[in-house]
Design an enzyme around this catalytic site. Structure first.
Site, PDB file in Angstrom:
ATOM      1  N   GLU A  92     164.700  89.316 145.797  1.00  0.00           N
ATOM      2  CA  GLU A  92     165.005  90.433 146.278  1.00  0.00           C
ATOM      3  C   GLU A  92     163.398  91.125 146.372  1.00  0.00           C
ATOM      4  OE1 GLU A  92     168.406  92.668 143.836  1.00  0.00           O
ATOM      5  OE2 GLU A  92     166.548  92.219 142.887  1.00  0.00           O
ATOM      6  N   ASP A 129     178.870  85.932 140.395  1.00  0.00           N
ATOM      7  CA  ASP A 129     179.553  84.943 139.901  1.00  0.00           C
ATOM      8  C   ASP A 129     180.672  85.680 139.060  1.00  0.00           C
ATOM      9  OD1 ASP A 129     178.725  85.111 136.695  1.00  0.00           O
ATOM     10  OD2 ASP A 129     177.031  85.490 138.129  1.00  0.00           O
TER      11      ASP A 129
HETATM   12  N1  SAH Z   1     168.104  81.331 137.590  1.00  0.00           N
HETATM   13  C1  SAH Z   1     167.834  82.856 137.790  1.00  0.00           C
HETATM   14  C2  SAH Z   1     167.934  83.781 136.462  1.00  0.00           C
HETATM   15  C3  SAH Z   1     169.207  83.644 135.976  1.00  0.00           C
HETATM   16  S1  SAH Z   1     169.676  84.802 134.741  1.00  0.00           S
HETATM   17  C4  SAH Z   1     166.398  83.026 138.295  1.00  0.00           C
HETATM   18  O1  SAH Z   1     165.663  82.074 138.231  1.00  0.00           O
HETATM   19  O2  SAH Z   1     165.950  84.112 138.569  1.00  0.00           O
HETATM   20  C5  SAH Z   1     170.724  85.477 135.755  1.00  0.00           C
HETATM   21  C6  SAH Z   1     170.141  87.327 136.449  1.00  0.00           C
HETATM   22  O3  SAH Z   1     171.439  87.616 136.933  1.00  0.00           O
HETATM   23  C7  SAH Z   1     170.020  88.095 135.070  1.00  0.00           C
HETATM   24  O4  SAH Z   1     168.849  89.036 135.635  1.00  0.00           O
HETATM   25  C8  SAH Z   1     171.379  88.703 134.885  1.00  0.00           C
HETATM   26  O5  SAH Z   1     171.033  90.119 134.807  1.00  0.00           O
HETATM   27  C9  SAH Z   1     172.115  88.562 136.087  1.00  0.00           C
HETATM   28  N2  SAH Z   1     173.370  87.944 135.887  1.00  0.00           N
HETATM   29  C10 SAH Z   1     174.144  87.388 136.971  1.00  0.00           C
HETATM   30  N3  SAH Z   1     175.173  86.809 136.580  1.00  0.00           N
HETATM   31  C11 SAH Z   1     175.240  86.923 135.277  1.00  0.00           C
HETATM   32  C12 SAH Z   1     176.403  86.493 134.156  1.00  0.00           C
HETATM   33  N4  SAH Z   1     177.222  85.751 134.444  1.00  0.00           N
HETATM   34  N5  SAH Z   1     176.042  86.903 132.864  1.00  0.00           N
HETATM   35  C13 SAH Z   1     174.596  87.457 132.466  1.00  0.00           C
HETATM   36  N6  SAH Z   1     173.941  88.028 133.651  1.00  0.00           N
HETATM   37  C14 SAH Z   1     174.134  87.590 134.956  1.00  0.00           C
END
Ligand code: SAH
Length: 250
Positions: A13, A217
């Site tokens: 982003e 998700d």
């Molecule tokens: N693998 C990713 C990070 C995953 S953490 C990377 O390398 O950037 C997930 C990020 O998306 C966090 O910033 C959180 O705010 C958001 N997020 C999306 N789905 C989520 C879920 N099911 N539970 C918690 N946070 C989620």
């Protein structure tokens, strides 16, 4: 002129935003790169929030103290909690709760001690502007996404929702965990890992804040599948288009 802070949760982003800020300059503070420049005629400081409540609160504090921002907008992805928040939809936060805050029995569950509240509302005008921009972008999906992404992620008629988002230091990725969250915070639309912390910092400073999150998700056993690809091909493109549209009309 008002300085607008933009916090992105993801590298993809931020890269997309920087690509349209031609004159940005990097200022490095506490290990974070703050990108100072212009976008759609506005003074903007863009930065990666980092993941989790503490990291995001520190990033927000530096934006407020060092860069003197007048408003803060957060963009990222979130897991859908309510039945209506489906993958590809966008949620604009009307308020935030920390779902993992629990100082009971000293304080009611979810209440942040000494603040006398669990819920931190976002700024109404900011949220309205972001929701209008999001509706505009989702109404013409093909302009922003490739046909393959639209087909693969079944993005038939994505919608914009406004409501409660809950935050905590956990990637929610089991159906059992999602159901437990839904039971304890029944009006929550989505779950993520940063927003409530940033909302609390912005309340302390009296600076307007809002957040726009793409549902990546369903916070269930499949939450990790295709996450990276969705962020790259859908969520980061939505963010760029929504912020651009919002700044253009601000
Ligand atoms: N693998 C990713 C990070 C995953 S953490 C990377 O390398 O950037 C997930 C990020 O998306 C966090 O910033 C959180 O705010 C958001 N997020 C999306 N789905 C989520 C879920 N099911 N539970 C918690 N946070 C989620």
């Amino acid at each position: 002129m008002a300085v607008i802070g933009i916090m992105s949760a993801m590298h993809e982003e931020l890269a997309a935003v920087l690509a349209v800020m031609p004159d940005e300059q990097c200022v490095r503070v506490v290990g974070r790169d703050f990108w100072v420049g212009h976008w759609q005629g506005h003074d903007v400081v863009a930065v990666l929030s980092r993941i989790g409540k503490v990291a995001a609160a520190t990033t927000a504090t530096v934006l407020l103290e060092r860069f003197k921002i007048d408003a803060l907008v957060f963009t990222g992805a979130a897991g859908g909690l309510s039945a209506e928040a489906q993958v590809g939809d966008v949620v604009v936060a009307s308020g935030f709760v920390q779902h993992d805050m629990d100082a009971s029995p000293l304080f009611p569950k979810h209440e942040v001690p000494l603040y006398g509240r669990a819920r931190f509302d976002t700024d109404t005008a900011l949220s309205q502007g972001l929701a209008a921009a999001a509706r505009q972008v989702l109404s013409d999906l093909a302009q922003h996404l490739g046909p393959q992404a639209i087909a693969d992620f079944h993005l038939l008629a994505p919608r914009v929702h406004r409501g409660l988002i809950v935050s905590g230091d956990r990637f929610v990725s089991t159906t059992a965990e999602r159901q437990a969250l839904q039971q304890s915070l029944s009006d929550a639309l989505a779950v993520e890992m940063e927003g409530a912390a940033v909302a609390q910092v912005c309340l302390d400073y009296g600076v307007p804040f809002s957040a726009v999150r793409t549902i990546s998700d369903r916070a269930d056993d499949d939450a990790h599948i295709d996450f990276s690809r969705f962020i790259r091909d859908v969520a980061s493109r939505y963010s760029l288009a929504i912020l651009s549209q919002w700044l253009m009309h601000r």
